[in-house]
Design a protein around this motif. Structure first.
Motif, PDB file in Angstrom:
ATOM      1  N   VAL A   1      40.582  47.003 -17.727  1.00 40.00           N
ATOM      2  CA  VAL A   1      41.164  47.442 -18.993  1.00 40.00           C
ATOM      3  C   VAL A   1      42.663  47.552 -18.745  1.00 40.00           C
ATOM      4  CG1 VAL A   1      41.254  49.236 -20.749  1.00 40.00           C
ATOM      5  CG2 VAL A   1      39.078  48.715 -19.636  1.00 40.00           C
ATOM      6  N   ILE A   2      43.435  46.773 -19.496  1.00 41.28           N
ATOM      7  CA  ILE A   2      44.891  46.717 -19.303  1.00 41.28           C
ATOM      8  C   ILE A   2      45.581  47.137 -20.594  1.00 41.28           C
ATOM      9  CG2 ILE A   2      46.844  45.283 -18.626  1.00 41.28           C
ATOM     10  CD1 ILE A   2      44.783  43.319 -17.420  1.00 41.28           C
ATOM     11  N   ARG A   3      46.527  48.067 -20.492  1.00 37.90           N
ATOM     12  CA  ARG A   3      47.295  48.511 -21.650  1.00 37.90           C
ATOM     13  C   ARG A   3      48.643  47.804 -21.648  1.00 37.90           C
ATOM     14  NH1 ARG A   3      48.057  53.831 -20.636  1.00 37.90           N
ATOM     15  NH2 ARG A   3      50.291  53.837 -20.950  1.00 37.90           N
ATOM     16  N   PHE A   4      48.837  46.909 -22.620  1.00 42.41           N
ATOM     17  CA  PHE A   4      50.109  46.189 -22.798  1.00 42.41           C
ATOM     18  C   PHE A   4      50.792  46.800 -24.019  1.00 42.41           C
ATOM     19  CE2 PHE A   4      47.318  42.765 -21.147  1.00 42.41           C
ATOM     20  CZ  PHE A   4      48.064  42.324 -20.083  1.00 42.41           C
ATOM     21  N   GLY A   5      51.730  47.685 -23.859  1.00 43.01           N
ATOM     22  CA  GLY A   5      52.460  48.246 -24.997  1.00 43.01           C
ATOM     23  C   GLY A   5      51.555  48.731 -26.113  1.00 43.01           C
ATOM     24  N   GLN A   6      51.470  47.959 -27.200  1.00 42.86           N
ATOM     25  CA  GLN A   6      50.687  48.342 -28.376  1.00 42.86           C
ATOM     26  C   GLN A   6      49.281  47.754 -28.382  1.00 42.86           C
ATOM     27  OE1 GLN A   6      52.120  50.559 -30.560  1.00 42.86           O
ATOM     28  NE2 GLN A   6      53.759  50.516 -29.054  1.00 42.86           N
ATOM     29  N   LYS A   7      48.848  47.185 -27.258  1.00 45.91           N
ATOM     30  CA  LYS A   7      47.564  46.491 -27.220  1.00 45.91           C
ATOM     31  C   LYS A   7      46.778  46.891 -25.976  1.00 45.91           C
ATOM     32  CE  LYS A   7      47.740  41.998 -26.454  1.00 45.91           C
ATOM     33  NZ  LYS A   7      47.867  40.566 -26.579  1.00 45.91           N
ATOM     34  N   VAL A   8      45.456  47.073 -26.138  1.00 50.74           N
ATOM     35  CA  VAL A   8      44.580  47.348 -24.999  1.00 50.74           C
ATOM     36  C   VAL A   8      43.577  46.205 -24.913  1.00 50.74           C
ATOM     37  CG1 VAL A   8      42.836  48.893 -24.027  1.00 50.74           C
ATOM     38  CG2 VAL A   8      44.819  49.844 -25.210  1.00 50.74           C
ATOM     39  N   VAL A   9      43.524  45.554 -23.745  1.00 47.75           N
ATOM     40  CA  VAL A   9      42.633  44.415 -23.546  1.00 47.75           C
ATOM     41  C   VAL A   9      41.595  44.763 -22.488  1.00 47.75           C
ATOM     42  CG1 VAL A   9      42.502  41.978 -22.884  1.00 47.75           C
ATOM     43  CG2 VAL A   9      44.504  42.811 -24.106  1.00 47.75           C
TER      44      VAL A   9
END
Length: 87
Positions: free
Chosen positions: A50-58
């Motif tokens: 689970v990776i949090r990129f700024g305004q997005k969680v993938v």
């Protein structure tokens, strides 16, 4: 075969540079199977990241590991399970 998290993120082209992958992991924005991950954490096939990129969680599953991958092969190393925008 196992790879370090920072190397996997670079090879899979999820994050362009290994130093940036280390930085993101160091900020606590990546988990492997629900556990906080460091850049040196080991990634195996079947792991859920689970990776949090700024305004997005993938959320993605590791499907394959390689030391190096060409641009077209990079997307075959993982499968996106879930993607959501966060405020």
């Amino acid at each position: 075969m196992v790879l370090r998290l920072d190397k996997f993120l670079k090879v899979s082209r999820l994050i362009k540079r290994r130093t940036l992958a280390k930085e993101v992991a160091g900020q606590g924005r990546i988990t492997i199977n629900g556990n906080n991950a460091k850049a040196s954490s080991v990634v195996s096939v079947g792991d859920e990241l689970v990776i949090r990129f700024g305004q997005k969680v993938v959320t993605l599953e590791v499907t394959s590991l390689q030391e190096a991958a060409q641009k077209g092969e990079a997307e075959t190393l993982y499968r996106v399970i879930h993607e959501e925008k966060v405020d």
